[in-house]
Design a protein around this motif. Structure first.
Motif, PDB file in Angstrom:
ATOM      1  N   GLU A 177       0.905  -1.183  -0.184  1.00 14.71           N
ATOM      2  CA  GLU A 177      -0.018   0.063  -0.159  1.00 14.71           C
ATOM      3  C   GLU A 177       0.948   1.291  -0.156  1.00 14.71           C
ATOM      4  O   GLU A 177       1.822   1.208   0.771  1.00 14.71           O
ATOM      5  N   ASP A 191      -3.690   5.838  -0.811  1.00 16.33           N
ATOM      6  CA  ASP A 191      -4.880   5.541  -1.536  1.00 16.33           C
ATOM      7  C   ASP A 191      -4.499   4.674  -2.819  1.00 16.33           C
ATOM      8  O   ASP A 191      -5.408   4.511  -3.578  1.00 16.33           O
ATOM      9  N   ARG A 245      -9.049  -6.887  -1.426  1.00 15.52           N
ATOM     10  CA  ARG A 245      -9.871  -5.786  -0.637  1.00 15.52           C
ATOM     11  C   ARG A 245      -9.910  -4.334  -1.312  1.00 15.52           C
ATOM     12  O   ARG A 245     -11.013  -3.767  -1.116  1.00 15.52           O
ATOM     13  N   HIS A 246      -8.701  -4.157  -1.982  1.00 13.37           N
ATOM     14  CA  HIS A 246      -8.921  -2.773  -2.578  1.00 13.37           C
ATOM     15  C   HIS A 246      -9.039  -2.578  -3.887  1.00 13.37           C
ATOM     16  O   HIS A 246      -9.191  -1.462  -4.480  1.00 13.37           O
ATOM     17  N   LYS A 265      -7.175   2.687  -5.231  1.00 12.13           N
ATOM     18  CA  LYS A 265      -7.994   1.807  -4.359  1.00 12.13           C
ATOM     19  C   LYS A 265      -9.280   2.056  -4.768  1.00 12.13           C
ATOM     20  O   LYS A 265     -10.022   3.354  -5.104  1.00 12.13           O
ATOM     21  N   THR A 266     -10.285   1.112  -4.795  1.00 17.47           N
ATOM     22  CA  THR A 266     -11.675   1.254  -5.370  1.00 17.47           C
ATOM     23  C   THR A 266     -12.449   0.735  -4.257  1.00 17.47           C
ATOM     24  O   THR A 266     -13.576   0.083  -4.547  1.00 17.47           O
ATOM     25  N   ASP A 267     -12.136   0.816  -3.179  1.00 19.03           N
ATOM     26  CA  ASP A 267     -13.139   0.843  -1.776  1.00 19.03           C
ATOM     27  C   ASP A 267     -14.577   1.364  -2.233  1.00 19.03           C
ATOM     28  O   ASP A 267     -14.502   2.236  -2.588  1.00 19.03           O
ATOM     29  N   GLY A 268     -15.873   0.382  -1.952  1.00 19.23           N
ATOM     30  CA  GLY A 268     -16.835   0.906  -2.106  1.00 19.23           C
ATOM     31  C   GLY A 268     -17.522   0.914  -3.340  1.00 19.23           C
ATOM     32  O   GLY A 268     -18.672   1.087  -3.688  1.00 19.23           O
ATOM     33  N   ARG A 306     -20.278   3.079  -8.708  1.00 15.21           N
ATOM     34  CA  ARG A 306     -20.569   3.366  -7.823  1.00 15.21           C
ATOM     35  C   ARG A 306     -21.927   3.858  -7.724  1.00 15.21           C
ATOM     36  O   ARG A 306     -22.630   4.509  -8.889  1.00 15.21           O
TER      37      ARG A 306
END
Length: 284
Positions: free
Chosen positions: A65, A68, A89-90, A174-177, A202
């Motif tokens: 990491e 971001d 996760r990301h 990161k593309t969390d969400g 999204r």
């Protein structure tokens, strides 16, 4: 078939690799996992005077990491990308698409950087890199530079890499969400995609707020389905998604080959975009 004769070198580090490439100029090819280059050599579609084997340079492997962003060494294998918890996760879209690459044997040898540098529009991961807004870090005699994925793929099997440059890292925001899905159609298992669609979405209770669509094998480079992305803004249900997906083939120039006509590929792009977006948005 037997490849043409060539010289071979195995540098110990990135600096040595860059010097070898600089000395050879346009007559050198980089060997990473070998899953793209070796078939070209055996079919005599590539005639390098020098093959620079970077497969044992440890600094080109690994995932970590950086704020971001996920930083992935160019020599990291598909198997390691697929099973890495940070990627899952990301950057779930990258993991999902990597799981569809060829077969386990190829995924254990092939590398993320090699797949991107090969710049084959029929490859799964270049379109994914576009959808993820990835950045590719390359190094050469003049030092490092960063190339956005949208500028990296120049033409069929051609990238923005200079002959004396080496791809060293792939940076994935990161593309969390975000919802994600990779949908592809292939004639037989483990073959190249006739068409593939990488979807990132999204959404809120009011519908889709943003969508990114990467297209595999719809032109001489991987493409973003910009018209469909615009049409998907505000789409609030399966019917609206289906209408937006009708724009997926706009601006593309798919090839005619034994796998299908341009019109057939355009049809597939529309159908697969609808499926991928519905799944990514949780509407499927």
């Amino acid at each position: 078939m037997i490849p043409p004769a060539f010289e071979y070198t195995r540098p110990a580090d990135v600096g040595e690799a860059v010097r070898a490439l600089a000395d050879a100029g346009e007559e050198a090819k980089v060997l990473a996992g070998g899953q793209s280059l070796l078939p070209l050599l055996r079919l005599r579609l590539a005639f390098p005077e020098l093959v620079v084997d970077v497969g044992r340079i440890p600094e080109l492997r690994g995932i970590h990491e950086d704020g971001d962003t996920l930083a992935i060494g160019a020599l990291t294998t598909h198997h390691d990308v697929l099973h890495d918890p940070l990627v899952r996760r990301h950057a779930g879209l990258l993991a999902a698409a990597t799981a569809t690459v060829a077969d386990p044997a190829v995924r254990h040898r092939g590398t993320l950087g090699g797949s991107l540098a090969h710049a084959d529009p029929a490859g799964d991961l270049p379109a994914v890199a576009l959808a993820l807004d990835a950045e590719l870090v390359v190094t050469g005699p003049g030092g490092r530079r960063t190339i956005p994925a949208r500028e990296f793929f120049v033409d069929y099997l051609q990238s923005a890499l200079a002959p004396d440059e080496l791809l060293v890292e792939v940076r994935i925001p990161k593309t969390d969400g975000w919802g994600f899905h990779y949908e592809k159609f292939q004639r037989v298992a483990q073959s190249w995609a006739v068409v593939g669609v990488a979807a990132l979405v999204r959404r809120t209770d009011r519908g889709i707020t943003e969508a990114r669509i990467g297209l595999t094998n719809m032109g001489s480079t991987p493409l973003r389905a910009a018209a469909a992305e615009r049409a998907l803004s505000g789409a609030d249900g399966p019917r609206a998604v289906a209408r937006a997906a009708e724009a997926a083939a706009e601006g593309t120039r798919p090839a005619q080959d034994l796998s299908g006509s341009p019109e057939y590929r355009e049809h597939l792009a529309r159908v697969l975009t609808r499926r991928a977006v519905l799944t990514a948005a949780g509407m499927g």
